[in-house]
Motif scaffolding. Structure first.
Motif: not given
Length: 601
Positions: A477-500
């Protein structure tokens, strides 16, 4: 050099697919061009209104013997990349006068900053701002008083919106004039480490703020290779910039000289002279292929996947994700620029930059050499290096060797044999993944789903230590019809830590990641989106998901998912606040991500 067979086959496929839409487009442009100089169709009253404030330029405008340039500017001083444009209109007008011509600011277009709106409500307007920019430029040029246009824009949605407008007014010649990147700040790996430390609670906000301010510190484009600098690369590969213009810093003598030369060149290519070069002739199928090859060879922004499809459609050219994937397979990854490496665009430019890359790719038969460009004689002229002497630009031979092979490598000895982007297709729909910065050991991730409806939910689960496992994070529910398809850049540090921490992690979303998306495998732009019948709306926690960038597949492996009822999202807050009320019509009419997520095309 013989053209690479894949480049040739994909180009031919695009030409065949686009034959009707392209023919209709060119017919409209030819009809408009035949009407002659635009001012000749205005009444005396029309013209009096248009020239009332032009002072000493009035006589030249009325005489219609010399070109009148329309300046479309995205200046504001909140965007560091666009702040230098403040003084461009007066400079351009002065150059035009010295050459016996005139120039007027036709209009301004909005220019929002994704860096400011990341993780904020305003990001829900970001993608739609591209269409607003195209519409605004259309209003600016609708006064019908211009023989050519110059477009002042740099950042994420601004250049694509301006290209859509330039293609719509394709009978007019047009040149894109950049402002250049800011000088280098703190090293990108240092900034990234501070962000990850803050995410883990290992440093305070003051430390984070100090690092961010040391990175984004002055006028010019942000120096990482995100969407803004990918735009600049694209304009050069597509022949809408002057050669070597993309990555010259603001406030330098060469930057001013390039702007002056672009102005003079815009005057030379109008229909009033003998070098008429309308935008519609520049933006053909081969040009878009060249742009895509540049995107793949540099490991550019995933946002351009959406934008280039929309830009091409405005010129009657129909691109498909399969075209992008096939071109990526044929294109070597020649550059390592953050987030795909540690260097920034200034280091890349110093190592040889776009001129070196274009020369290498032409020699390898991976670019069409004879496309039309605003400079004149085809893309082969873009293997050149601009220099300034006595305020004037001259071009010499471009770099033939990389000055730093940790940043820039030859086509025959690249960082990777294939480019940075892949199409993914399977029972979850179609999407893309950027693999240029992803370790090959992580190109295939198969793990249970953890399902969320926004990045705030993901961060909350991470802080509660509920994600310390192998998992595929599904954010829907992050697509253009739902809410304009915002970037989810804020997830990058979180997912990077999990991967690390050693977990096998991937992201699957119908939204976008940042143009700076990096080392975590992310299947993005999934279409159809959850609100438009996509199977992603039926995924539940624990379903097995396979993200396979090797074979280009994206599937839910659990049986019976298609028979479930789709999740019902709570979108009650999506339609108001920070201007979202004004964009309801956009959400209702926007197209699919794999078709460019367009409203106006």
């Amino acid at each position: 050099m013989t053209l690479n067979s894949t480049i040739e086959a994909v180009t031919d496929r695009i030409i065949q697919r686009s034959r009707h839409t392209r023919a209709r487009y060119l017919s409209r442009m030819a009809q408009a061009a035949e009407e002659g100089p635009r001012r000749g169709h205005l009444t005396c009253g029309n013209q009096a209104h248009a020239y009332a404030a032009m002072g000493a330029d009035k006589d030249a405008l009325v005489a219609e013997k010399m070109p009148n340039l329309g300046i479309v500017t995205s200046y504001n001083d909140m965007l560091s990349a666009h702040q230098p444009f403040e003084k461009y209109p007066q400079f351009i007008k002065g150059v035009a006068r010295k050459n016996g011509a005139t120039a007027q600011v036709a209009g301004g277009v909005p220019a929002m900053c994704d860096g400011v709106t990341q993780g904020q409500v305003g990001m829900e307007l970001s993608l739609f701002s591209r269409d607003v920019i195209a519409l605004s430029a259309g209003v600016a040029l609708s006064h019908n008083t211009f023989d050519a246009a110059v477009y002042l824009g740099v950042c994420d949605k601004i250049v694509p919106g301006l290209v859509i407008a330039a293609a719509t007014f394709g009978y007019l010649p047009g040149i894109f004039i950049p402002a250049g990147p800011m000088t280098s700040g703190i090293p990108n790996d240092e900034k990234t480490n501070v962000r990850k430390a803050f995410a883990k609670g290992e440093c305070d906000r003051a430390t984070l703020m100090k690092a961010e301010m040391a990175s984004y510190h002055g006028p010019g484009t942000c120096t990482f290779y995100g969407t803004a600098n990918s735009n600049q690369m694209l304009m050069e590969f597509m022949g809408l910039h002057l050669p070597g213009a993309s990555f010259v810093n603001p406030g330098t003598e060469l930057r001013d000289a390039l702007t002056g030369h672009a102005t003079k060149r815009a005057l030379e290519i109008t229909k009033l002279g003998n070098q008429y070069t309308p935008v519609c002739d520049v933006l053909d199928e081969r040009t878009f292929v060249n742009g895509l090859v540049g995107l793949m060879a540099t490991g550019g922004s995933t946002n351009l996947v959406i934008h280039i499809i929309a830009m091409a459609r405005a010129a009657g050219v129909l691109l498909d994700l399969q075209d992008l994937s096939d071109l990526s397979d044929a294109t070597p990854l020649m550059a390592r620029v953050y987030p795909n490496g540690l260097a920034d665009v200034n280091h890349f430019h110093a190592a040889g930059g776009l001129g070196y890359m274009i020369g290498e790719l032409l020699s390898a038969g991976l670019l069409h050499p004879n496309t039309k460009t605003v400079y004149g004689n085809g893309l082969k002229d873009y293997h050149a290096e601009p220099h300034v002497k006595d305020g004037e630009v001259t071009w010499g031979k471009g770099a033939t060797n990389s000055e730093n092979e940790k940043i820039l490598r030859p086509a025959k000895d690249p960082f990777q044999k294939a480019g940075g982007l892949k199409q993914l297709q399977g029972n979850l729909g179609r999407g893309v993944i950027k693999v240029s910065a992803v370790d090959p050991d992580r190109h295939i991730i198969e793990a249970p789903a953890r399902v969320f409806s926004g990045q705030a939910e993901v961060k909350a689960a991470w802080r509660a230590h509920k994600l310390d496992r192998d998992c595929v994070i599904v954010v829907r529910f992050q697509g253009p019809k739902a809410n304009g398809m915002p970037e989810l850049h804020g997830l990058t540090p979180t997912l990077s830590v999990l991967q690390d921490r050693g977990f096998n992690v991937a992201l699957v979303t119908d939204g976008r990641m940042s143009g700076a998306s990096g080392k975590v495998p992310a299947a993005i732009h999934v279409a159809p989106e959850a609100l438009d019948g996509g199977l992603i709306a039926k995924i539940q926690d624990g379903d097995m998901i396979r993200v396979d960038a090797v074979n280009g597949t994206l599937d839910v492996l659990t049986e019976g998912v298609a028979e479930r009822d789709a999740a019902t999202p709570d979108l009650s807050d999506n339609g108001h606040g920070i201007g979202r009320e004004l964009f309801e019509v956009f959400r209702q009419s926007v197209g699919r991500a794999d078709d460019g997520a367009g409203v106006v095309v």
